[in-house]
Design a protein around this motif. Structure first.
Motif, PDB file in Angstrom:
ATOM      1  N   ILE A  87       0.793  -1.123   0.076  1.00  0.00           N
ATOM      2  CA  ILE A  87       0.169   0.061   0.043  1.00  0.00           C
ATOM      3  C   ILE A  87       0.951   1.323   0.107  1.00  0.00           C
ATOM      4  CG2 ILE A  87      -1.847  -1.225   1.159  1.00  0.00           C
ATOM      5  CD1 ILE A  87      -1.009   0.415   3.796  1.00  0.00           C
ATOM      6  N   GLY A  88       2.229   1.124  -0.044  1.00  0.00           N
ATOM      7  CA  GLY A  88       3.026   2.302  -0.063  1.00  0.00           C
ATOM      8  C   GLY A  88       3.782   2.571   1.362  1.00  0.00           C
ATOM      9  N   ARG A  89       4.787   3.410   1.142  1.00  0.00           N
ATOM     10  CA  ARG A  89       5.500   3.770   2.463  1.00  0.00           C
ATOM     11  C   ARG A  89       4.701   4.668   3.518  1.00  0.00           C
ATOM     12  NH1 ARG A  89       8.151  -0.101  -0.449  1.00  0.00           N
ATOM     13  NH2 ARG A  89      10.397   0.544  -1.136  1.00  0.00           N
ATOM     14  N   HIS A 197       5.170  16.077   5.139  1.00  0.00           N
ATOM     15  CA  HIS A 197       6.239  16.236   4.480  1.00  0.00           C
ATOM     16  C   HIS A 197       6.721  15.003   3.688  1.00  0.00           C
ATOM     17  CE1 HIS A 197       6.329  20.080   6.207  1.00  0.00           C
ATOM     18  NE2 HIS A 197       6.062  19.992   7.301  1.00  0.00           N
ATOM     19  N   VAL A 198       6.386  13.849   3.993  1.00  0.00           N
ATOM     20  CA  VAL A 198       6.745  12.653   3.496  1.00  0.00           C
ATOM     21  C   VAL A 198       6.015  12.181   2.328  1.00  0.00           C
ATOM     22  CG1 VAL A 198       7.588  10.177   3.988  1.00  0.00           C
ATOM     23  CG2 VAL A 198       7.801  11.824   5.699  1.00  0.00           C
ATOM     24  N   PRO A 199       6.479  12.176   1.056  1.00  0.00           N
ATOM     25  CA  PRO A 199       5.843  11.790  -0.100  1.00  0.00           C
ATOM     26  C   PRO A 199       6.095  10.102  -0.115  1.00  0.00           C
ATOM     27  CG  PRO A 199       8.000  12.724  -0.748  1.00  0.00           C
ATOM     28  CD  PRO A 199       7.909  13.006   0.570  1.00  0.00           C
ATOM     29  N   GLU A 200       5.334   9.690  -1.263  1.00  0.00           N
ATOM     30  CA  GLU A 200       5.354   8.504  -1.441  1.00  0.00           C
ATOM     31  C   GLU A 200       6.410   8.141  -2.087  1.00  0.00           C
ATOM     32  OE1 GLU A 200       5.296   4.865  -1.336  1.00  0.00           O
ATOM     33  OE2 GLU A 200       3.472   5.650  -0.551  1.00  0.00           O
ATOM     34  N   THR A 201       7.523   7.198  -2.113  1.00  0.00           N
ATOM     35  CA  THR A 201       8.607   6.919  -2.579  1.00  0.00           C
ATOM     36  C   THR A 201       8.621   5.301  -2.935  1.00  0.00           C
ATOM     37  OG1 THR A 201       9.855   5.745  -0.588  1.00  0.00           O
ATOM     38  CG2 THR A 201       9.888   8.171  -0.990  1.00  0.00           C
TER      39      THR A 201
END
Length: 405
Positions: A87-89, A197-201
């Motif tokens: 589902i993503g970080r 502040h944390v985008p998906e990587t």
């Protein structure tokens, strides 16, 4: 090229490469979440006292509750890695931090043993989700950025831990209940940092090329050996928190002296870690890990034969230098071993080595101390340190090939 290699290459080919400014912003945001979550982690440090003094549970029952948290910890490493790839970080970290807040409030409010145990497992399951996920985010960065980033996360977590131990001792005077609420608020704040502040990587891996972890892992002997080495290492490492306090108590030192020795560990990490990152970046990974693990073994052995406060402080200093060396290389090394499409799950396996060591270390160390004495403990710590050194040197050629490609 093998099928697995082709799949990994395909995943890397479509993996986004963020700008240097974005990378820096991302690393500092992750650093902030690690600091906030650890600095606010005041409830867990006093969980045994809360259960025995406020809930009137027996020490054995309180120990079972703490063990339930540990069971959740082990599950969280694997679950976090799996969710990070599925589902993503970003979403996984949000689930972890918000779930931690809910579980902490439930634990502080539970009245029955089934409720307390269920909430304890929930705390363990949620509170450590960010560890493998944060590692996966750093692993998504270019290889040359990883050592510095992992070093910052370790430094921030230890600074936060130092803050939490001091703050908890002050806050507990107002009652144990406030610890759970402050801990929950810190988790919500960490979630807000991630949200803002944390985008998906996570690399964009086509559905058709997604692989299950176990078949790949079973065909990766280097990863399996590295994981086994680190389970043994963390079993050794955890003696500082399981047998060392018993040794010091047997020498007539009170909790205050033990607390001062642990404070020395935190101070050395906060001061030396940033320097170590610069000194060890680019150094041969196998050599750094081998020497560092040997130092931890020597430090553990010295702690078993020391009797004075100064002697124990000297032992913890040697042990801490080894700890720093392993921490600088730990995340980046496993990130280099991980295929792009399985980074989250590989980092979850890596983090699980800590959790297994946290279970085995206290069990084996205290049993050895009780039945064979401190001389046997000294011999075992020293021998394990030497064995880890030899094992790390034995796999050095394979590790160099992996980390330089």
């Amino acid at each position: 090229m093998t099928t697995n290699g082709a799949l990994a290459t395909a995943a890397l080919a479509i993996e986004p490469r963020p700008s240097r400014a974005r990378q820096s912003s991302l690393v500092w945001a992750l650093t902030a979440t690690h600091f906030v979550s650890r600095a606010g982690g005041v409830a867990r440090s006093f969980l045994v006292l809360y259960l025995t003094q406020e809930r009137d549970l027996s020490p054995a029952t309180a120990g079972a509750v703490v063990a339930a948290v540990g069971v959740g910890d082990i599950g969280s490493q694997l679950l976090g890695g799996w969710l990070a790839d599925r589902i993503g970080r970003r979403h996984t970290m949000l689930v972890g931090f918000l779930g931690t807040a809910i579980a902490l409030i439930a634990l502080g409010s539970a009245e029955t043993m089934p409720g307390i145990c269920a909430a304890a497992v929930g705390v363990g399951l949620m509170a450590e989700l960010f560890r493998p996920v944060g590692s996966a985010v750093v692993a998504d960065l270019p290889a040359q950025e990883r050592v510095r980033a992992f070093g910052l996360l370790f430094w921030a977590a230890n600074l936060g831990f130092t803050v939490s131990t001091v703050a908890a001792g002050v806050l507990v005077r107002q009652g144990y209940g406030i610890l759970f609420w402050i801990n929950a608020a810190a988790s919500v704040l960490a979630a807000l940092i991630v949200w803002r502040h944390v985008p998906e990587t996570r690399p964009s891996t086509p559905e058709a090329t997604r692989r299950a972890l176990l078949p790949v892992l079973l065909r990766d002997p280097l990863m399996l050996v590295m994981a086994a080495i680190h389970v043994v290492y963390f079993t050794l490492f955890l003696q500082a928190f399981s047998t060392l306090p018993l040794l010091m108590a047997g020498d007539g030192h009170g909790p205050g002296t033990f607390g001062a020795v642990l404070a020395l560990n935190g101070i050395v990490i906060v001061v030396v870690q940033p320097i170590a990152v610069r000194l060890l970046d680019g150094r041969d990974t196998a050599s750094v890990l081998a020497v560092s693990m040997l130092l931890v073994g020597i430090g553990g052995g010295l702690g078993a034969v020391a009797h004075s406060g100064t002697g124990h402080a000297g032992a913890i200093l040697v042990w801490t230098l080894g700890q720093i060396g392993v921490s600088v290389k730990f995340g980046a090394t496993f990130a280099d071993l991980a295929p792009a499409d399985l980074r989250g799950r590989y980092m979850g396996v890596a983090a699980t080595t800590w959790s297994l060591g946290a279970v085995l270390g206290p069990l084996l160390g205290t049993a050895l101390l009780e039945h064979a004495g401190r001389t046997a403990l000294w011999a075992a710590c020293s021998a394990i340190g030497l064995a880890l050194f030899a094992a790390q040197r034995a796999i050095a050629p394979a590790l160099r090939t992996t980390t330089t490609n």
